[in-house]
Design an enzyme around this catalytic site. Structure first.
Site, PDB file in Angstrom:
ATOM      1  N   LEU A 167       0.822  -1.201   0.000  1.00 23.38           N
ATOM      2  CA  LEU A 167       0.000   0.000   0.000  1.00 23.38           C
ATOM      3  C   LEU A 167       0.866   1.265   0.000  1.00 23.38           C
ATOM      4  CD1 LEU A 167      -2.504  -1.415   2.610  1.00 23.38           C
ATOM      5  CD2 LEU A 167      -2.988  -1.033   0.183  1.00 23.38           C
ATOM      6  N   PRO A 168       0.287   2.410  -0.398  1.00 25.44           N
ATOM      7  CA  PRO A 168       1.104   3.604  -0.612  1.00 25.44           C
ATOM      8  C   PRO A 168       1.717   4.230   0.642  1.00 25.44           C
ATOM      9  CG  PRO A 168      -0.981   3.757  -1.806  1.00 25.44           C
ATOM     10  CD  PRO A 168      -1.092   2.571  -0.897  1.00 25.44           C
ATOM     11  N   LYS A 203       7.225  11.227   0.403  1.00 29.05           N
ATOM     12  CA  LYS A 203       6.662  10.402   1.480  1.00 29.05           C
ATOM     13  C   LYS A 203       7.740   9.543   2.118  1.00 29.05           C
ATOM     14  CE  LYS A 203       5.192   6.470   0.713  1.00 29.05           C
ATOM     15  NZ  LYS A 203       5.663   5.039   0.840  1.00 29.05           N
ATOM     16  N   LYS A 252      14.942  -0.626   4.107  1.00 30.35           N
ATOM     17  CA  LYS A 252      14.385  -0.030   2.888  1.00 30.35           C
ATOM     18  C   LYS A 252      14.430   1.492   2.952  1.00 30.35           C
ATOM     19  CE  LYS A 252      12.436   0.780  -0.954  1.00 30.35           C
ATOM     20  NZ  LYS A 252      11.001   0.690  -1.194  1.00 30.35           N
TER      21      LYS A 252
END
Length: 309
Positions: free
Chosen positions: A70-71, A248, A179
């Site tokens: 998901l974003p 983000k 990540k």
């Protein structure tokens, strides 16, 4: 496939990344139960045998393992925690949830604490490789969680990623951290490279000579040698990954630094340069658009001279 490996996989999030990942799971023989905010995104998968579920809770109830892609962390929280439609409303005790989104550890930590009596197996497994890697099944996957769970789910990861680059990086939460740090360093390479090229070219050095000199020096990097070529050769700022998503990710990196009490002055500056580029060129501009900031400020384009036969 190990006899302990789940064969019925729930997958929530069928966007640019999830669509390729699910197709590869299907090709590898896994039965899929899928859900997305857009019903039409599942049409191809359903035509090939996947089952559509109306809510994340229904996905969890019908699956042996549930994967989210998901974003943002906000989307993950809604999908997992909604009391009526969320994963936690449908997942069985002792069930498995793998979050492959680029996110931060807080939500998964809270779920572990609040639902400790349900003995849920929760892993974080974010990926690198962009939509091309997702489509080709060659993603790099960084898995945080218990070693037994990683081994049990490895065939699932191998269906989506390069077996040589599926890394168990540590306990729960470390996949998220690895990540974010990879993204942070790549974005920092981009800004540093843009600045160096701008100064060098403005000082009269030929762009090709400058880049080749950097490649021959201790300052070489994969970004200088390979990634920047999409701009230098073609003026391609990589719209396949929007700068809004890059911002983000940079914000999450800063949040992580704050949470662990680590200084992040350089990371914060890189984030601000990215946010400036986003404000100037729009949310959908490519993730390499900060290079364009330097080009526009100096009135030059960083393009290599192509030789013609």
């Amino acid at each position: 496939m190990s006899t302990n490996t789940p064969t019925r996989v729930g997958f929530i999030g069928l966007g640019n990344m999830g669509s390729g990942m699910t197709r590869n799971l299907q090709k590898a023989g896994f039965d899929l139960v899928v859900n997305d905010i857009r019903r039409e995104s599942a049409d191809e998968l359903v035509a090939a045998g996947a089952v559509w579920a109306n809510t994340p809770a229904e996905v969890a109830a019908q699956s042996e393992v549930v994967i989210t892609m998901l974003p943002t962390p906000r989307h993950v929280e809604t999908v997992v925690c909604d009391p009526t439609t969320g994963i936690l409303a449908g997942i069985a005790d002792n069930g498995t949830w793998v979050d492959m989104s680029t996110s931060v550890p807080e939500l998964a930590q809270r779920v572990r604490a609040d639902y400790a009596d349900r003995n849920l197996h929760i892993l974080d497994a974010p990926v690198s490789g962009m939509s091309v890697g997702a489509a080709n099944g060659m993603l790099q996957i960084f898995v945080g969680g218990e070693a037994d769970d990683v081994a049990r789910l490895r065939p699932i990861f191998e269906a989506m990623g390069d077996p040589e680059r599926i890394l168990h990086v540590g306990d729960a939460g470390t996949g998220y951290a690895v990540k974010l740090m990879i993204n942070q360093l790549w974005f920092s390479h981009l800004v540093a490279t843009a600045e160096v090229l701008a100064i060098g070219v403005k000082a009269g050095v030929d762009l090709d000579v400058l880049r080749n000199s950097l490649i021959a020096s201790p300052a070489n990097s994969n970004f200088v040698q390979n990634d920047v070529l999409s701009i230098l050769d073609n003026g391609d700022y990589d719209e396949g990954f929007a700068i809004a998503l890059a911002c983000k990710d940079l914000g999450l990196s800063i949040d992580l630094a704050r949470a662990v009490g680590a200084p992040s002055e350089l990371s914060a500056l890189v984030e601000q340069i990215y946010r400036r580029a986003r404000a100037q060129y729009g949310d959908r501009a490519g993730e390499m658009t900060p290079v364009r900031l330097y080009e526009d400020l100096l009135g030059i384009e960083f393009r290599l001279q192509k030789e013609f036969a």
